[in-house]
Design an enzyme around this catalytic site. Structure first.
Site, PDB file in Angstrom:
ATOM      1  N   ASP A  76       1.362   0.435  -1.782  1.00  0.00           N
ATOM      2  CA  ASP A  76       0.303  -0.566  -1.861  1.00  0.00           C
ATOM      3  C   ASP A  76      -0.140  -0.565  -3.318  1.00  0.00           C
ATOM      4  O   ASP A  76      -0.694   0.429  -3.803  1.00  0.00           O
ATOM      5  CB  ASP A  76      -0.845  -0.209  -0.902  1.00  0.00           C
ATOM      6  CG  ASP A  76      -1.320  -1.429  -0.130  1.00  0.00           C
ATOM      7  OD1 ASP A  76      -1.448  -2.500  -0.760  1.00  0.00           O
ATOM      8  OD2 ASP A  76      -1.566  -1.315   1.079  1.00  0.00           O
TER       9      ASP A  76
ATOM     10  N   CYS B 298      -7.529   9.480   4.002  1.00  0.00           N
ATOM     11  CA  CYS B 298      -7.812   8.109   4.448  1.00  0.00           C
ATOM     12  C   CYS B 298      -8.069   7.167   3.278  1.00  0.00           C
ATOM     13  O   CYS B 298      -8.923   7.420   2.433  1.00  0.00           O
ATOM     14  CB  CYS B 298      -9.016   8.092   5.368  1.00  0.00           C
ATOM     15  SG  CYS B 298      -9.432   6.408   5.897  1.00  0.00           S
TER      16      CYS B 298
ATOM     17  N   ARG C 102      -9.438   4.396   3.406  1.00  0.00           N
ATOM     18  CA  ARG C 102     -10.735   3.723   3.553  1.00  0.00           C
ATOM     19  C   ARG C 102     -11.870   4.721   3.665  1.00  0.00           C
ATOM     20  O   ARG C 102     -12.895   4.444   4.277  1.00  0.00           O
ATOM     21  CB  ARG C 102     -10.696   2.809   4.777  1.00  0.00           C
ATOM     22  CG  ARG C 102     -10.504   1.370   4.377  1.00  0.00           C
ATOM     23  CD  ARG C 102     -10.300   0.419   5.523  1.00  0.00           C
ATOM     24  NE  ARG C 102      -9.065  -0.276   5.241  1.00  0.00           N
ATOM     25  CZ  ARG C 102      -8.094  -0.462   6.107  1.00  0.00           C
ATOM     26  NH1 ARG C 102      -8.228  -0.058   7.358  1.00  0.00           N
ATOM     27  NH2 ARG C 102      -6.997  -1.078   5.734  1.00  0.00           N
TER      28      ARG C 102
ATOM     29  N   LYS D  68       1.295  -4.755  -0.517  1.00  0.00           N
ATOM     30  CA  LYS D  68       2.394  -3.834  -0.244  1.00  0.00           C
ATOM     31  C   LYS D  68       3.658  -4.268  -0.996  1.00  0.00           C
ATOM     32  O   LYS D  68       4.091  -5.400  -0.866  1.00  0.00           O
ATOM     33  CB  LYS D  68       2.689  -3.825   1.252  1.00  0.00           C
ATOM     34  CG  LYS D  68       1.544  -3.311   2.097  1.00  0.00           C
ATOM     35  CD  LYS D  68       1.889  -3.435   3.582  1.00  0.00           C
ATOM     36  CE  LYS D  68       0.758  -2.987   4.466  1.00  0.00           C
ATOM     37  NZ  LYS D  68      -0.397  -3.928   4.484  1.00  0.00           N
TER      38      LYS D  68
ATOM     39  N   CYS E  72      -8.753  11.631   8.851  1.00  0.00           N
ATOM     40  CA  CYS E  72      -7.607  12.076   8.049  1.00  0.00           C
ATOM     41  C   CYS E  72      -8.085  12.264   6.618  1.00  0.00           C
ATOM     42  O   CYS E  72      -8.685  11.350   6.045  1.00  0.00           O
ATOM     43  CB  CYS E  72      -6.515  11.013   8.064  1.00  0.00           C
ATOM     44  SG  CYS E  72      -6.199  10.349   9.712  1.00  0.00           S
TER      45      CYS E  72
ATOM     46  N   ARG F 235      -5.804 -10.986   1.916  1.00  0.00           N
ATOM     47  CA  ARG F 235      -4.984 -10.792   0.731  1.00  0.00           C
ATOM     48  C   ARG F 235      -3.710 -11.622   0.773  1.00  0.00           C
ATOM     49  O   ARG F 235      -3.238 -12.114  -0.240  1.00  0.00           O
ATOM     50  CB  ARG F 235      -4.627  -9.318   0.567  1.00  0.00           C
ATOM     51  CG  ARG F 235      -3.884  -9.069  -0.705  1.00  0.00           C
ATOM     52  CD  ARG F 235      -3.343  -7.683  -0.950  1.00  0.00           C
ATOM     53  NE  ARG F 235      -3.946  -6.589  -0.259  1.00  0.00           N
ATOM     54  CZ  ARG F 235      -5.016  -5.914  -0.692  1.00  0.00           C
ATOM     55  NH1 ARG F 235      -5.612  -6.265  -1.803  1.00  0.00           N
ATOM     56  NH2 ARG F 235      -5.471  -4.905  -0.001  1.00  0.00           N
ATOM     57  N   TYR F 236      -3.148 -11.723   1.951  1.00  0.00           N
ATOM     58  CA  TYR F 236      -1.887 -12.445   2.107  1.00  0.00           C
ATOM     59  C   TYR F 236      -2.175 -13.832   2.682  1.00  0.00           C
ATOM     60  O   TYR F 236      -3.181 -14.028   3.366  1.00  0.00           O
ATOM     61  CB  TYR F 236      -0.970 -11.671   3.056  1.00  0.00           C
ATOM     62  CG  TYR F 236      -0.654 -10.267   2.594  1.00  0.00           C
ATOM     63  CD1 TYR F 236       0.240 -10.061   1.547  1.00  0.00           C
ATOM     64  CD2 TYR F 236      -1.257  -9.168   3.184  1.00  0.00           C
ATOM     65  CE1 TYR F 236       0.528  -8.759   1.113  1.00  0.00           C
ATOM     66  CE2 TYR F 236      -0.975  -7.878   2.767  1.00  0.00           C
ATOM     67  CZ  TYR F 236      -0.081  -7.679   1.728  1.00  0.00           C
ATOM     68  OH  TYR F 236       0.198  -6.414   1.296  1.00  0.00           O
TER      69      TYR F 236
ATOM     70  N   ARG G 189      -2.469 -14.049   6.938  1.00  0.00           N
ATOM     71  CA  ARG G 189      -2.980 -13.023   7.841  1.00  0.00           C
ATOM     72  C   ARG G 189      -4.176 -12.299   7.235  1.00  0.00           C
ATOM     73  O   ARG G 189      -4.302 -12.211   6.012  1.00  0.00           O
ATOM     74  CB  ARG G 189      -1.883 -12.021   8.206  1.00  0.00           C
ATOM     75  CG  ARG G 189      -1.166 -11.375   7.037  1.00  0.00           C
ATOM     76  CD  ARG G 189       0.234 -10.975   7.509  1.00  0.00           C
ATOM     77  NE  ARG G 189       0.954 -10.165   6.546  1.00  0.00           N
ATOM     78  CZ  ARG G 189       1.568 -10.647   5.473  1.00  0.00           C
ATOM     79  NH1 ARG G 189       1.504 -11.930   5.186  1.00  0.00           N
ATOM     80  NH2 ARG G 189       2.240  -9.837   4.673  1.00  0.00           N
TER      81      ARG G 189
ATOM     82  N   ASP H 208      -2.018   6.198  -1.040  1.00  0.00           N
ATOM     83  CA  ASP H 208      -2.812   5.478  -2.032  1.00  0.00           C
ATOM     84  C   ASP H 208      -3.524   6.447  -2.968  1.00  0.00           C
ATOM     85  O   ASP H 208      -3.746   7.608  -2.624  1.00  0.00           O
ATOM     86  CB  ASP H 208      -3.835   4.586  -1.325  1.00  0.00           C
ATOM     87  CG  ASP H 208      -3.162   3.451  -0.564  1.00  0.00           C
ATOM     88  OD1 ASP H 208      -2.137   2.933  -1.056  1.00  0.00           O
ATOM     89  OD2 ASP H 208      -3.656   3.086   0.513  1.00  0.00           O
TER      90      ASP H 208
ATOM     91  N   CYS I 198     -13.666   6.717  13.612  1.00  0.00           N
ATOM     92  CA  CYS I 198     -12.347   7.083  14.132  1.00  0.00           C
ATOM     93  C   CYS I 198     -12.530   8.261  15.084  1.00  0.00           C
ATOM     94  O   CYS I 198     -13.554   8.937  15.054  1.00  0.00           O
ATOM     95  CB  CYS I 198     -11.412   7.498  13.002  1.00  0.00           C
ATOM     96  SG  CYS I 198     -11.066   6.148  11.859  1.00  0.00           S
TER      97      CYS I 198
HETATM   98  C1  LIG Z   1      -1.125  -4.184   5.424  1.00  0.00           C
HETATM   99  C2  LIG Z   1      -1.996  -5.330   5.408  1.00  0.00           C
HETATM  100  C3  LIG Z   1      -1.723  -6.463   6.185  1.00  0.00           C
HETATM  101  C4  LIG Z   1      -0.534  -6.539   7.107  1.00  0.00           C
HETATM  102  O1  LIG Z   1       0.655  -6.558   6.371  1.00  0.00           O
HETATM  103  P1  LIG Z   1       2.071  -6.636   7.110  1.00  0.00           P
HETATM  104  O2  LIG Z   1       3.072  -6.407   6.032  1.00  0.00           O
HETATM  105  O3  LIG Z   1       2.135  -8.008   7.721  1.00  0.00           O
HETATM  106  O4  LIG Z   1       2.081  -5.583   8.159  1.00  0.00           O
HETATM  107  C5  LIG Z   1      -2.587  -7.521   6.098  1.00  0.00           C
HETATM  108  N1  LIG Z   1      -3.651  -7.493   5.278  1.00  0.00           N
HETATM  109  C6  LIG Z   1      -3.927  -6.438   4.498  1.00  0.00           C
HETATM  110  C7  LIG Z   1      -5.099  -6.484   3.598  1.00  0.00           C
HETATM  111  C8  LIG Z   1      -3.114  -5.306   4.544  1.00  0.00           C
HETATM  112  O5  LIG Z   1      -3.411  -4.246   3.788  1.00  0.00           O
HETATM  113  S1  SF4 Z   2      -6.300   7.003   8.150  1.00  0.00           S
HETATM  114 FE1  SF4 Z   2      -8.530   6.627   8.022  1.00  0.00          FE
HETATM  115  S2  SF4 Z   2      -8.867   4.844   9.324  1.00  0.00           S
HETATM  116 FE2  SF4 Z   2      -6.874   5.695   9.900  1.00  0.00          FE
HETATM  117  S3  SF4 Z   2      -7.292   7.113  11.577  1.00  0.00           S
HETATM  118 FE3  SF4 Z   2      -7.287   8.315   9.708  1.00  0.00          FE
HETATM  119  S4  SF4 Z   2      -9.442   8.381   9.089  1.00  0.00           S
HETATM  120 FE4  SF4 Z   2      -9.247   6.700  10.565  1.00  0.00          FE
END
Ligand SMILES: *Cc1c(COP(=O)(O)O)cnc(C)c1O
Ligand code: SF4
Length: 412
Positions: free
Chosen positions: A355, A157, A159, A362, A154, A137-138, A141, A318, A150
């Protein structure tokens, strides 16, 4: 009125006694597992094997289950699996329906209530994946998803569409394709391993992956996002730390939401990581009845520093489907930030972020410290709500008159 809402200082009402009691370090204890030999209790694989993951295992341990929780537990395996390590389960206070650990771990029937603005993939990760399991996305990175498992799950979560595979998403990391994309993309200088939890891998498997990442010349920086130091501090063995330290610069972001999660066991595990030279950050999610209150959040941030962890982000929760009962509000997050900045150690103040729904990334969200900005001055508000002027000539040259404090009445 100059300050819309409360003056910044009005929120600094945390009693030192309340703060200190939240910051006390305690062991999670052995609870129901008092008779398990020490060697098994301290074995992370034993902890995983003995997770509480069904109604039949949960009910005898938590007889105070409410009808809402009961309904949630019965449906968990179609949404996001239930799993809690025995170690972490011992942090639940069975007499407290609003126990912050219970709130994060025990499913509730409200998880099936979905609003139209909620989403299965609230951060639009799947759309930003050039290859499956890699979110780019960025510019510089990538987020590298290594597993869908996991140590515990949570309920909020972000995801949950893929994590635990309860919905049948059937995520399988394809390291070769993921690594290949990074190799071919020189702009990627930072790789964030996440999932699921990368520290669930064996030392050997993790070492293989880190070795391949380190072999890519343009990968400068590697980090691991993990909640395992909190759910399963037994996993942070001296062998793991010795292996990880060969891949520096390597950072670890842990995920901790309530000061009670920072036990003596966790403090020791984090100490082992820090002693291996791994800089530690923390990410918290703002959660209703868990940490959406200044005293709790301030205690958490200060306690993290005592564990050698630098608070990094507080996330607005989220808009994940069925999470309304768990989400704090942006307004509460801003009040907490006002109550932290200036009122405690700067290192204890993380960045509050939202986000952006749908994949905007973010976005930092801050209380208003800059009241106005003109060609020749900036009007600032400090942590106590006092207003100051910083003169600045438009051409950038020094101005003749020194900064002075402005009386509030002059501005109204
Ligand atoms: C959070 C995140 C990152 C890392 O972001 P930082 O601000 O550098 O910590 C990188 N990629 C994705 C898709 C993210 O959600
Ligand atoms: S937030 Fe989601 S990915 Fe992170 S530890 Fe909890 S269940 Fe696992």
């Amino acid at each position: 009125m100059l300050n819309n809402g409360l003056p910044l200082s009005a929120k600094d009402s945390t009693s030192i006694d309340a703060l200190n009691s939240l910051k006390e370090f305690k062991s999670a204890g052995r609870g129901f597992w008092a008779n398990v030999p020490e060697s098994e209790w301290n074995d992370w694989r034993w902890q995983l094997k003995n997770r509480i993951s069904s109604m039949s295992k949960l009910e005898p341990l938590l007889p105070t289950l409410t009808p809402e929780e009961r309904g949630g537990v019965l449906l968990a395996n179609t949404k996001l699996a239930l799993a809690i390590t025995p170690y972490f389960f011992n942090l639940i206070d069975p007499s407290d329906e609003n126990c912050p650990i219970r709130t994060q771990m025990i499913p509730r029937i409200e998880e099936t209530h979905t609003a139209s603005w909620e989403m299965l993939d609230p951060c639009g990760e799947d759309e930003h994946s050039p290859v499956p399991g890699l979110v780019h996305r960025y510019p510089d990175r990538v987020l590298f998803l290594v597993t869908d498992r996991c140590a515990a799950y949570c309920r909020y979560c972000t995801r949950s569409r893929l994590v635990s595979n309860a919905t049948g998403y059937d995520f399988h990391a394809d390291f070769e394709r993921q690594l290949d994309y990074i190799r071919k993309t020189p702009a990627v200088r930072d790789v964030l391993l996440s999932g699921g939890d990368p520290l669930l891998f064996s030392d050997h498997k993790l070492e293989m992956l880190l070795t391949q990442l380190r072999a890519i010349p343009h990968v400068e920086f590697i980090r691991i996002g993990t909640r395992i130091p909190i759910f399963l501090p037994q996993r942070i063995t001296v062998e793991l730390c010795a292996m990880l330290k060969r891949f520096h610069p390597l950072f670890i972001s842990i995920h901790c939401n309530h000061p009670r999660e920072l036990t003596t066991e966790v403090r020791e595990a984090l100490g082992r990581l820090a002693d291996a030279g791994i800089p530690l950050g923390n990410q918290s999610v703002l959660l209703r009845n868990v940490n959406n209150e200044l005293t709790v959040m301030k205690a958490l941030m200060q306690k993290l520093l005592m564990c050698r962890v630098r608070p990094y982000y507080i996330y607005q929760c989220d808009l994940i489907s069925g999470s309304a009962h768990l989400r704090g509000s942006v307004r509460e997050g801003l009040e907490i930030m006002k109550g932290l900045r200036g009122h405690t150690t700067g290192y204890a103040v993380p960045q509050f972020v939202v986000d952006a729904p749908g994949g905007g990334g973010k976005v930092p969200v801050n209380p208003d410290y800059v009241l106005s900005r003109n060609a020749d001055r900036v009007i600032l508000r400090n942590f106590e709500g006092k207003v100051f002027e910083y003169p600045e000539a438009a051409d950038g040259l020094p101005v003749a008159s020194p900064p002075k404090m402005i009386e509030e009445t002059e501005l109204v």
